[in-house]
Design a protein around this motif. Structure first.
Motif, PDB file in Angstrom:
ATOM      1  N   GLY A  96      -1.235   0.435  -4.217  1.00 28.47           N
ATOM      2  CA  GLY A  96       0.107   0.750  -3.857  1.00 28.47           C
ATOM      3  C   GLY A  96       0.615   2.146  -3.813  1.00 28.47           C
ATOM      4  O   GLY A  96       1.631   2.310  -4.179  1.00 28.47           O
ATOM      5  N   LYS A  97      -0.437   3.105  -3.903  1.00 27.84           N
ATOM      6  CA  LYS A  97      -0.370   4.247  -4.351  1.00 27.84           C
ATOM      7  C   LYS A  97       0.899   4.962  -3.157  1.00 27.84           C
ATOM      8  O   LYS A  97       1.826   5.557  -3.664  1.00 27.84           O
ATOM      9  N   GLY A  98       0.676   4.696  -1.957  1.00 29.58           N
ATOM     10  CA  GLY A  98       1.294   5.318  -0.753  1.00 29.58           C
ATOM     11  C   GLY A  98       2.758   5.017  -1.233  1.00 29.58           C
ATOM     12  O   GLY A  98       3.675   5.838  -0.855  1.00 29.58           O
ATOM     13  N   HIS A 117      -3.057   4.632   2.956  1.00 30.71           N
ATOM     14  CA  HIS A 117      -2.030   4.426   2.075  1.00 30.71           C
ATOM     15  C   HIS A 117      -0.705   3.879   3.005  1.00 30.71           C
ATOM     16  O   HIS A 117      -0.358   4.396   4.021  1.00 30.71           O
ATOM     17  N   THR A 118      -0.295   2.639   2.632  1.00 35.03           N
ATOM     18  CA  THR A 118       0.830   2.176   3.329  1.00 35.03           C
ATOM     19  C   THR A 118       2.143   2.474   3.117  1.00 35.03           C
ATOM     20  O   THR A 118       2.336   2.171   1.860  1.00 35.03           O
ATOM     21  N   VAL A 119       3.073   2.959   3.878  1.00 34.77           N
ATOM     22  CA  VAL A 119       4.388   3.423   3.688  1.00 34.77           C
ATOM     23  C   VAL A 119       5.119   2.449   4.532  1.00 34.77           C
ATOM     24  O   VAL A 119       4.957   2.448   5.895  1.00 34.77           O
ATOM     25  N   LEU A 142       4.217  -7.484  -8.344  1.00 36.42           N
ATOM     26  CA  LEU A 142       4.600  -8.767  -9.250  1.00 36.42           C
ATOM     27  C   LEU A 142       4.961  -9.716  -8.374  1.00 36.42           C
ATOM     28  O   LEU A 142       4.765 -10.936  -8.970  1.00 36.42           O
ATOM     29  N   ASP A 143       5.856  -9.354  -7.450  1.00 36.68           N
ATOM     30  CA  ASP A 143       6.242 -10.729  -6.575  1.00 36.68           C
ATOM     31  C   ASP A 143       5.436 -11.568  -6.257  1.00 36.68           C
ATOM     32  O   ASP A 143       5.449 -12.770  -5.840  1.00 36.68           O
ATOM     33  N   VAL A 144       3.810 -11.287  -5.831  1.00 37.82           N
ATOM     34  CA  VAL A 144       2.992 -11.787  -5.300  1.00 37.82           C
ATOM     35  C   VAL A 144       2.679 -13.106  -6.450  1.00 37.82           C
ATOM     36  O   VAL A 144       2.118 -13.943  -6.063  1.00 37.82           O
ATOM     37  N   VAL A 179       8.467  -1.361 -12.027  1.00 35.50           N
ATOM     38  CA  VAL A 179       7.981  -2.607 -11.394  1.00 35.50           C
ATOM     39  C   VAL A 179       8.288  -2.709  -9.901  1.00 35.50           C
ATOM     40  O   VAL A 179       9.281  -2.864  -9.710  1.00 35.50           O
ATOM     41  N   SER A 180       7.233  -2.919  -9.028  1.00 35.64           N
ATOM     42  CA  SER A 180       7.641  -2.979  -7.751  1.00 35.64           C
ATOM     43  C   SER A 180       7.399  -4.535  -7.364  1.00 35.64           C
ATOM     44  O   SER A 180       6.627  -5.020  -7.798  1.00 35.64           O
ATOM     45  N   VAL A 181       8.514  -4.970  -6.449  1.00 33.34           N
ATOM     46  CA  VAL A 181       8.480  -6.324  -6.287  1.00 33.34           C
ATOM     47  C   VAL A 181       8.408  -6.619  -4.864  1.00 33.34           C
ATOM     48  O   VAL A 181       9.000  -7.535  -4.332  1.00 33.34           O
TER      49      VAL A 181
HETATM   50  P1  GDP Z   1      -2.876   2.347  -1.653  1.00 33.37           P
HETATM   51  O1  GDP Z   1      -4.133   2.668  -1.032  1.00 33.37           O
HETATM   52  O2  GDP Z   1      -2.872   2.451  -3.143  1.00 33.37           O
HETATM   53  O3  GDP Z   1      -1.569   3.276  -1.155  1.00 33.37           O
HETATM   54  O4  GDP Z   1      -2.531   0.731  -1.208  1.00 33.37           O
HETATM   55  P2  GDP Z   1      -2.420  -0.006  -0.071  1.00 33.37           P
HETATM   56  O5  GDP Z   1      -1.611   0.611   0.935  1.00 33.37           O
HETATM   57  O6  GDP Z   1      -4.077  -0.216   0.622  1.00 33.37           O
HETATM   58  O7  GDP Z   1      -2.099  -1.344  -0.339  1.00 33.37           O
HETATM   59  C1  GDP Z   1      -0.873  -1.904  -0.818  1.00 33.37           C
HETATM   60  C2  GDP Z   1      -0.304  -2.732   0.018  1.00 33.37           C
HETATM   61  O8  GDP Z   1       0.840  -3.355  -0.706  1.00 33.37           O
HETATM   62  C3  GDP Z   1       0.189  -2.299   1.267  1.00 33.37           C
HETATM   63  O9  GDP Z   1       0.332  -3.347   2.127  1.00 33.37           O
HETATM   64  C4  GDP Z   1       2.016  -2.154   0.800  1.00 33.37           C
HETATM   65  O10 GDP Z   1       2.925  -2.266   1.649  1.00 33.37           O
HETATM   66  C5  GDP Z   1       1.925  -3.479   0.013  1.00 33.37           C
HETATM   67  N1  GDP Z   1       2.697  -3.310  -1.438  1.00 33.37           N
HETATM   68  C6  GDP Z   1       2.953  -2.124  -2.116  1.00 33.37           C
HETATM   69  N2  GDP Z   1       3.736  -2.420  -3.276  1.00 33.37           N
HETATM   70  C7  GDP Z   1       4.045  -3.627  -2.974  1.00 33.37           C
HETATM   71  C8  GDP Z   1       4.656  -4.678  -3.987  1.00 33.37           C
HETATM   72  O11 GDP Z   1       5.165  -4.702  -4.837  1.00 33.37           O
HETATM   73  N3  GDP Z   1       4.666  -6.205  -3.181  1.00 33.37           N
HETATM   74  C9  GDP Z   1       4.081  -6.467  -2.372  1.00 33.37           C
HETATM   75  N4  GDP Z   1       4.404  -7.770  -1.565  1.00 33.37           N
HETATM   76  N5  GDP Z   1       3.508  -5.457  -1.476  1.00 33.37           N
HETATM   77  C10 GDP Z   1       3.541  -4.190  -1.908  1.00 33.37           C
END
Ligand code: GDP
Length: 424
Positions: free
Chosen positions: A14-16, A40-42, A332-334, A411-413
């Motif tokens: 969840g770096k993005g 990276h998902t935003v 953490l919500d997962v 903490v991301s939720v």
């Molecule tokens: P990155 O490559 O490290 O940026 O990670 P990805 O984008 O591959 O994966 C992270 C995924 O988890 C994406 O779909 C995000 O939108 C999602 N995400 C990030 N933080 C959270 C969170 O705290 N909770 C939930 N449910 N999804 C999250």
């Protein structure tokens, strides 16, 4: 302020999402290694985006984004990514995107060689993203790659291309028996996808040194996680670049500057894409439940991710090699809805318990030793402060913080920009 945001685990932490959140406080966001194998998902008020090459600061109007010398750039992919964002109304110009003149160009034949080799390996494949990353880094170290700065003197590329193609065809046609490459096709590709970027190409060492001296703040955005670093990761199941924080100033063009802080992004459970040892892996229904709850499918490739409980041994190692000064714990919500949550606290290797992350065949033999922490049933997606989190969720965070030996600041939720709790 020079801050690196890096992955503590296998990537996809969840770096993005965290860079998008924290970029507000920084003038410049830099990608310093890897290429379009990142995803990276935003998710923000402009929509949901997957960035493969562009730094996650592109959504903030005032932020300058940099692709550093350590990055490998598939120009066609960048061209299309910029096109997609421009269509969505995101402005990308030489004022907010700078491409280092020392970045390496990932050519179509790199992608092709990646696929040819994965196909040749068949069942023994590495699980490459097939985006040409290992072949292009190999050519960089063979000193036979083209760099972005070369586009500023296209005549020189035209002169060098035939010899490079002759050499490439020894493998493409001679080795793999594929259709031989043609120099003219590669030149056309560079004209079409490379030349439009010439206004963006600059010397990032000059630019960034001046920016640091003027007191500008910089966020370094890593791709992948500690366990995929070419030197410190699970070799050979690594990426081909250094994904650790210590490489950030080097891969950006300012090797003499030091980081002020290193924010490690760590997932509340484990996921892994591709092959290789993954000690805490779950299987069957247990894995299916977690994969679905977390939407654990690769952002760049759509591949289902392998999943498991939180791994203290691997994460503590990740914290160590990232030199993390604080942690953002994501997703953490997962974990809502579990009676008890498995946490891998030690490995058993050859009958001995260890909390030191092994390498080589010792890692392949390691077996997980679990503890189970109390779960919670509430949906925590709307938690915005510490007090909003259920007591077992807070206890889980505290347990992990103590186990990995680094303070958890965020903490991301949830995936949205505002879905997080600042712990201190
Ligand atoms: P990155 O490559 O490290 O940026 O990670 P990805 O984008 O591959 O994966 C992270 C995924 O988890 C994406 O779909 C995000 O939108 C999602 N995400 C990030 N933080 C959270 C969170 O705290 N909770 C939930 N449910 N999804 C999250």
């Amino acid at each position: 302020m020079l801050t690196a945001i890096t992955g503590i685990n296998w990537g996809d932490e969840g770096k993005g999402r965290m860079v998008d959140l924290l970029a507000e406080n920084y003038d410049i966001v830099i990608r310093y290694q890897g290429g379009n194998n990142a995803g990276h998902t935003v998710v923000n008020d402009r929509g949901r985006f997957i960035l493969n090459l562009l730094p996650s600061g592109v959504f903030r109007e005032e932020t300058v984004n940099v692709l550093g010398p350590g990055v490998v750039i598939d120009l066609e992919h960048l061209f299309n990514e910029v096109g997609r964002l421009t269509e969505a109304g995101i402005k990308i110009t030489p004022d907010n995107l700078i491409i280092s003149d020392r970045a390496t160009i990932c050519m179509p034949y790199h992608k092709m060689l990646d696929c040819l080799e994965e196909d040749r390996l068949a069942d023994a494949k590495f699980g490459s993203t097939r985006r040409g990353i290992a072949p292009v880094y190999s050519d960089k170290y063979m000193k036979k790659a083209f760099r972005t700065g070369d586009l500023l003197d296209f005549g020189d590329i035209e002169r060098r291309m035939p010899a490079i193609i002759e050499w490439k065809n020894l493998t493409v046609a001679g080795g793999y028996g594929a259709e031989p490459l043609k120099a003219e096709d590669m030149l056309d590709w560079l004209r079409k996808y490379g030349l439009p970027f010439t206004p963006f190409i600059r010397n990032t060492t000059e630019y960034l040194t001046k920016a640091v001296d003027e007191g500008k703040s910089i966020l370094f955005e890593a791709q992948l996680g500690a366990l995929r670093d070419i030197d410190f990761g699970i070799y050979p199941y690594t990426s081909s670049s250094n994904s650790i924080a210590a490489y950030a100033p080097i891969g950006s063009g300012i090797p003499g500057k030091k980081l002020d802080s290193s924010v490690g992004i760590m997932k509340a459970y484990s996921t892994c894409v591709g092959e290789g040892p993954f000690t805490c892996e779950m299987f069957g229904d247990e894995a299916h439940k977690l994969r679905e709850a977390g939407g654990e499918y690769g952002a760049a490739t759509g591949r289902p991710r392998r999943v498991g409980g939180f791994d203290v041994v691997a994460s503590r190692y990740g914290v160590l090699i990232q030199g993390a000064t604080c942690i953002a714990l994501t997703k953490l919500d997962v974990l809502s809805g579990y009676d008890k949550i498995p946490v891998c606290v030690k490995y058993e290797v050859n009958g001995e318990l260890t909390d030191v992350f092994p390498s080589g065949s010792a890692l392949a033999k390691a077996k997980p030793v679990y503890e189970y922490l109390p779960g919670w049933s509430e949906d925590i997606g709307s938690a915005r402060k510490k007090e909003d989190l259920p007591v077992p969720a807070l206890a889980y965070v505290k347990y992990i913080e103590d186990a990995v030996g680094c303070p958890i600041k965020y903490v991301s939720v949830g995936p949205d920009r505002e879905q997080y709790v600042e712990m201190f």
